[in-house]
Write a protein that holds these residues in place. Structure first.
Motif, PDB file in Angstrom:
ATOM      1  N   ALA A 146       0.827  -1.200   0.000  1.00  0.00           N
ATOM      2  CA  ALA A 146       0.000   0.000   0.000  1.00  0.00           C
ATOM      3  C   ALA A 146       0.864   1.253   0.000  1.00  0.00           C
ATOM      4  N   ALA A 147       1.975   1.238   0.709  1.00  0.00           N
ATOM      5  CA  ALA A 147       2.841   2.405   0.778  1.00  0.00           C
ATOM      6  C   ALA A 147       3.515   2.660  -0.569  1.00  0.00           C
ATOM      7  N   THR A 148       3.921   1.600  -1.276  1.00  0.00           N
ATOM      8  CA  THR A 148       4.572   1.799  -2.557  1.00  0.00           C
ATOM      9  C   THR A 148       3.573   2.145  -3.646  1.00  0.00           C
ATOM     10  N   ALA A 149       2.326   1.726  -3.503  1.00  0.00           N
ATOM     11  CA  ALA A 149       1.313   2.007  -4.512  1.00  0.00           C
ATOM     12  C   ALA A 149       0.750   3.422  -4.367  1.00  0.00           C
ATOM     13  N   CYS A 150       1.000   4.061  -3.254  1.00  0.00           N
ATOM     14  CA  CYS A 150       0.472   5.393  -2.981  1.00  0.00           C
ATOM     15  C   CYS A 150       1.154   6.431  -3.869  1.00  0.00           C
ATOM     16  N   THR A 151       0.362   7.307  -4.471  1.00  0.00           N
ATOM     17  CA  THR A 151       0.924   8.370  -5.295  1.00  0.00           C
ATOM     18  C   THR A 151       0.592   9.723  -4.689  1.00  0.00           C
ATOM     19  N   TYR A 152       1.515  10.655  -4.838  1.00  0.00           N
ATOM     20  CA  TYR A 152       1.370  12.005  -4.315  1.00  0.00           C
ATOM     21  C   TYR A 152       0.260  12.685  -5.106  1.00  0.00           C
ATOM     22  N   GLN A 153      -0.845  13.035  -4.448  1.00  0.00           N
ATOM     23  CA  GLN A 153      -1.979  13.578  -5.188  1.00  0.00           C
ATOM     24  C   GLN A 153      -2.778  14.575  -4.370  1.00  0.00           C
ATOM     25  N   ARG A 154      -3.423  15.471  -5.064  1.00  0.00           N
ATOM     26  CA  ARG A 154      -4.284  16.467  -4.450  1.00  0.00           C
ATOM     27  C   ARG A 154      -5.706  15.931  -4.444  1.00  0.00           C
ATOM     28  N   SER A 155      -6.354  16.041  -3.296  1.00  0.00           N
ATOM     29  CA  SER A 155      -7.716  15.551  -3.162  1.00  0.00           C
ATOM     30  C   SER A 155      -8.553  16.654  -2.524  1.00  0.00           C
ATOM     31  N   GLY A 156      -9.168  17.477  -3.352  1.00  0.00           N
ATOM     32  CA  GLY A 156      -9.962  18.584  -2.829  1.00  0.00           C
ATOM     33  C   GLY A 156      -9.076  19.627  -2.173  1.00  0.00           C
ATOM     34  N   ASN A 157      -9.256  19.832  -0.872  1.00  0.00           N
ATOM     35  CA  ASN A 157      -8.518  20.864  -0.145  1.00  0.00           C
ATOM     36  C   ASN A 157      -7.321  20.304   0.626  1.00  0.00           C
ATOM     37  N   HIS A 158      -7.014  19.020   0.455  1.00  0.00           N
ATOM     38  CA  HIS A 158      -5.850  18.439   1.128  1.00  0.00           C
ATOM     39  C   HIS A 158      -5.068  17.560   0.148  1.00  0.00           C
ATOM     40  N   TRP A 159      -3.909  17.083   0.594  1.00  0.00           N
ATOM     41  CA  TRP A 159      -3.033  16.256  -0.229  1.00  0.00           C
ATOM     42  C   TRP A 159      -2.885  14.886   0.409  1.00  0.00           C
ATOM     43  N   ASN A 160      -2.798  13.849  -0.405  1.00  0.00           N
ATOM     44  CA  ASN A 160      -2.602  12.482   0.067  1.00  0.00           C
ATOM     45  C   ASN A 160      -1.189  12.025  -0.270  1.00  0.00           C
ATOM     46  N   CYS A 161      -0.688  11.102   0.514  1.00  0.00           N
ATOM     47  CA  CYS A 161       0.602  10.441   0.266  1.00  0.00           C
ATOM     48  C   CYS A 161       1.797  11.381   0.330  1.00  0.00           C
ATOM     49  N   VAL A 162       1.811  12.295   1.274  1.00  0.00           N
ATOM     50  CA  VAL A 162       2.950  13.202   1.407  1.00  0.00           C
ATOM     51  C   VAL A 162       4.093  12.512   2.143  1.00  0.00           C
ATOM     52  N   THR A 163       5.294  12.982   1.897  1.00  0.00           N
ATOM     53  CA  THR A 163       6.468  12.482   2.592  1.00  0.00           C
ATOM     54  C   THR A 163       6.902  13.552   3.588  1.00  0.00           C
ATOM     55  N   PRO A 164       6.840  13.265   4.884  1.00  0.00           N
ATOM     56  CA  PRO A 164       7.203  14.262   5.895  1.00  0.00           C
ATOM     57  C   PRO A 164       8.605  14.818   5.681  1.00  0.00           C
ATOM     58  N   GLY A 165       8.721  16.139   5.768  1.00  0.00           N
ATOM     59  CA  GLY A 165      10.011  16.794   5.607  1.00  0.00           C
ATOM     60  C   GLY A 165      10.385  17.096   4.171  1.00  0.00           C
ATOM     61  N   ALA A 166       9.649  16.549   3.217  1.00  0.00           N
ATOM     62  CA  ALA A 166       9.954  16.785   1.803  1.00  0.00           C
ATOM     63  C   ALA A 166       9.432  18.150   1.374  1.00  0.00           C
ATOM     64  N   TYR A 167       9.962  18.649   0.281  1.00  0.00           N
ATOM     65  CA  TYR A 167       9.467  19.903  -0.275  1.00  0.00           C
ATOM     66  C   TYR A 167       8.029  19.703  -0.745  1.00  0.00           C
ATOM     67  N   CYS A 168       7.207  20.738  -0.593  1.00  0.00           N
ATOM     68  CA  CYS A 168       5.830  20.640  -1.067  1.00  0.00           C
ATOM     69  C   CYS A 168       5.633  21.581  -2.255  1.00  0.00           C
ATOM     70  N   PRO A 169       4.748  21.229  -3.181  1.00  0.00           N
ATOM     71  CA  PRO A 169       4.544  22.048  -4.366  1.00  0.00           C
ATOM     72  C   PRO A 169       3.880  23.380  -4.045  1.00  0.00           C
ATOM     73  N   LYS A 170       3.985  24.311  -4.970  1.00  0.00           N
ATOM     74  CA  LYS A 170       3.435  25.643  -4.767  1.00  0.00           C
ATOM     75  C   LYS A 170       1.932  25.594  -4.493  1.00  0.00           C
ATOM     76  N   ALA A 171       1.223  24.689  -5.151  1.00  0.00           N
ATOM     77  CA  ALA A 171      -0.224  24.566  -4.964  1.00  0.00           C
ATOM     78  C   ALA A 171      -0.593  24.096  -3.561  1.00  0.00           C
ATOM     79  N   ALA A 172       0.358  23.482  -2.842  1.00  0.00           N
ATOM     80  CA  ALA A 172       0.087  22.949  -1.503  1.00  0.00           C
ATOM     81  C   ALA A 172       0.442  23.918  -0.387  1.00  0.00           C
ATOM     82  N   HIS A 173       1.010  25.079  -0.688  1.00  0.00           N
ATOM     83  CA  HIS A 173       1.435  26.015   0.354  1.00  0.00           C
ATOM     84  C   HIS A 173       0.273  26.365   1.281  1.00  0.00           C
TER      85      HIS A 173
END
Length: 89
Positions: free
Chosen positions: A34-61
């Protein structure tokens, strides 16, 4: 009762020593799959599958996100050096 327990333990030990059938690799557990199948994605007003400490995209600020492994909540936060990263909320 003791005989049954010993017989069960002997069978379990024999199964551990049995080579894999037809060269197939052992199946991975569900959590790592499940962890490897997870993709970084935007879901409405939040984001799924983020990596803690990683850079976040401009849309996620300033938005919230949920970690891909633990499911904990993180926020895309700007640090004093100007970088935006996922920080534990």
């Amino acid at each position: 009762m003791l005989r049954r327990l010993l017989a069960t333990a002997a069978m379990a030990g024999a199964m551990l020593l049995t080579p894999s059938v037809a060269g197939l690799a052992p199946a991975a557990d569900a959590s790592s799959t499940a962890a490897t199948a997870c993709t970084y994605q935007r879901s409405g007003n939040h984001w799924n599958c983020v990596t803690p400490g990683a850079y976040c995209p401009k849309a996620a600020h300033g938005k919230a996100g949920y970690a891909k492994v633990t499911g904990r909540r993180y926020t895309c936060t700007r640090y004093s050096n100007g970088q935006w990263r996922w920080k534990r909320a």
